[in-house]
Design a protein around this motif. Structure first.
Motif, PDB file in Angstrom:
ATOM      1  N   ARG A  18     -11.458  -6.353  -9.865  1.00  0.00           N
ATOM      2  CA  ARG A  18     -10.471  -6.406  -8.793  1.00  0.00           C
ATOM      3  C   ARG A  18     -10.363  -7.828  -8.253  1.00  0.00           C
ATOM      4  O   ARG A  18     -11.241  -8.667  -8.507  1.00  0.00           O
ATOM      5  N   GLU A  19      -9.307  -8.072  -7.489  1.00  0.00           N
ATOM      6  CA  GLU A  19      -9.106  -9.390  -6.892  1.00  0.00           C
ATOM      7  C   GLU A  19     -10.315  -9.786  -6.056  1.00  0.00           C
ATOM      8  O   GLU A  19     -10.836  -8.996  -5.274  1.00  0.00           O
ATOM      9  N   ARG A  57      -6.803 -11.033 -12.932  1.00  0.00           N
ATOM     10  CA  ARG A  57      -7.027  -9.993 -11.924  1.00  0.00           C
ATOM     11  C   ARG A  57      -7.972 -10.486 -10.838  1.00  0.00           C
ATOM     12  O   ARG A  57      -7.733 -10.271  -9.646  1.00  0.00           O
TER      13      ARG A  57
END
Length: 396
Positions: A18-19, A57
């Protein structure tokens, strides 16, 4: 005892990225856990390769189609624009086309034929021969294309991309006109404002258009090369290398990741005392013999890699040595003669007969292809690839 196994490529399972996730920690921890569970040791000149997708990402490098539309409108005027030489892809280009069309009143879509840049066919060469069409000179309207070739669905996706792209543009509220040509300057009969969407030939296409009188020319690399209203961007490649994220957003190619590969290399040195090489990889560079599709939709195979991955292979062809220089030897004598040739080979074998038939490509392109095939593009869950023995030869 010598090793009986040469190159080994392992897909390494990782959590969903995830970011904001720290890839230095995640990548090194996952490789070290795999090393323990799978029983292999980290060695000097092993290779750690990370797919570009999880790098982007972690960077949060996303943009909405509204940002694409705003940038296209600002750079190409927002009226009639020519969109030329796109690849035929629902994942790679369709979402971008939606944003592009939102930034114009009319799109003149010019498709290359019989196939796009990466090998997706609109029609077959045999169909062109039967119709007496010369793709190097003939410009076809949509009506003429339909008259000659009808509707052609892609063999793998089942999509008629001419219809699909036309409907997509009209759904945004823009008008659409479709032509077929392989000459970039054909578009100038319809509009002087052009977005060329080719990937590896983009610099030449821009040059030809400007020389022929185009007023405004942008490539995909010029769209979202800076942020728009806080969006992600890619300073070097713009929309090139982007993928569909949602129905209204894209994930861009990762931004500068040279520090990432250097930091991962340093962490492995700290943990193991070994010097591993590290790279980020996208599409490989190989062709499917059935679908005729090239895995070349990214602007480059590797946007970042450590110093030890620079250059090309410097290898001797074993079968050449066996069949020529040492054709009268066999058994241990042959093995020793070949081993001695490898140990004493020149540092640069370019042009030498004994290296003919070895693969004349950049190391990162070769390794990137190996990684792309290892990790796959679906649900394997192995966005990191660990390669051992790539730099071995017959003497190791």
């Amino acid at each position: 005892m010598g090793r009986n196994v040469g190159t080994v490529s392992r897909g390494i399972r990782c959590p969903i990225i995830r970011e904001g996730d720290d890839l230095v920690d995640i990548v090194t921890e996952c490789v070290m856990e795999a090393s323990e569970s799978d029983g292999f040791e980290v060695r000097d000149r092993d290779i750690v390769a990370i797919t570009e997708s999880i790098v982007a990402r972690s960077q949060g490098n996303y943009a909405g189609i509204e940002a694409i539309a705003a940038d296209v409108r600002a750079k190409l005027g927002g009226e009639t624009i020519g969109v030329i030489f796109p690849i035929l892809s629902r994942n790679r280009f369709a979402i971008c086309l939606k944003g592009i069309a939102m930034g114009a009143k009319k799109v003149v879509l010019m498709l290359s034929y019989p196939s796009d840049e990466v090998g997706n066919e609109l029609v077959s060469i045999d169909q062109l021969d039967a119709a007496g069409v010369n793709p190097y000179s003939d410009v076809l309207t949509l009506e003429k294309y339909r008259e000659l070739f009808g509707y052609n669905k892609h063999p793998f996706t089942g999509v008629d991309y001419v219809e699909y792209y036309s409907d997509l543009i009209q759904d945004t509220g823009a008008d659409v006109e479709i032509i077929f040509s392989n000459k970039a300057t054909s578009i100038l009969d319809y509009t002087k404002n052009v977005l060329n969407c080719d990937i590896h030939t983009r610099a030449r296409t821009k040059r030809l258009l400007l020389a022929a009188g185009a007023e405004r020319v942008c490539g995909l690399d010029d769209i979202l090369n800076t942020p728009v209203d806080g969006s992600g961007c890619n300073e070097a490649y713009g929309l090139l290398g982007s993928n569909k994220s949602t129905e209204s957003s894209i994930k861009l190619f990762p931004r500068d990741c040279s520090m990432l590969v250097a930091d991962i290399q340093a962490r492995f040195r700290q943990l193991t005392g070994k010097r591993v090489e590290v790279m980020v990889y996208g599409d490989g560079a190989f062709k499917d013999p059935v679908g005729k599709i090239w895995e070349l939709a990214d602007p480059c195979v590797s946007p970042a890699f450590t110093e030890g991955l620079e250059g090309t292979p410097n290898e001797l062809k074993l079968k050449y040595l066996a069949d020529n220089d040492f054709k009268d030897l066999s058994g241990d004598a042959l093995k020793e003669a070949i081993s001695e040739s490898i140990r004493n080979k020149d540092g640069n074998l370019v042009g030498k007969m004994a290296s003919q038939g070895t693969t004349p490509r950049q190391l990162t392109d070769l390794i990137g292809s190996l990684c792309d095939l290892t990790s796959g593009s679906g649900d394997k869950g192995t966005p990191v690839v660990y390669i051992q023995g790539y730099f071995d030869n017959y003497t190791n």
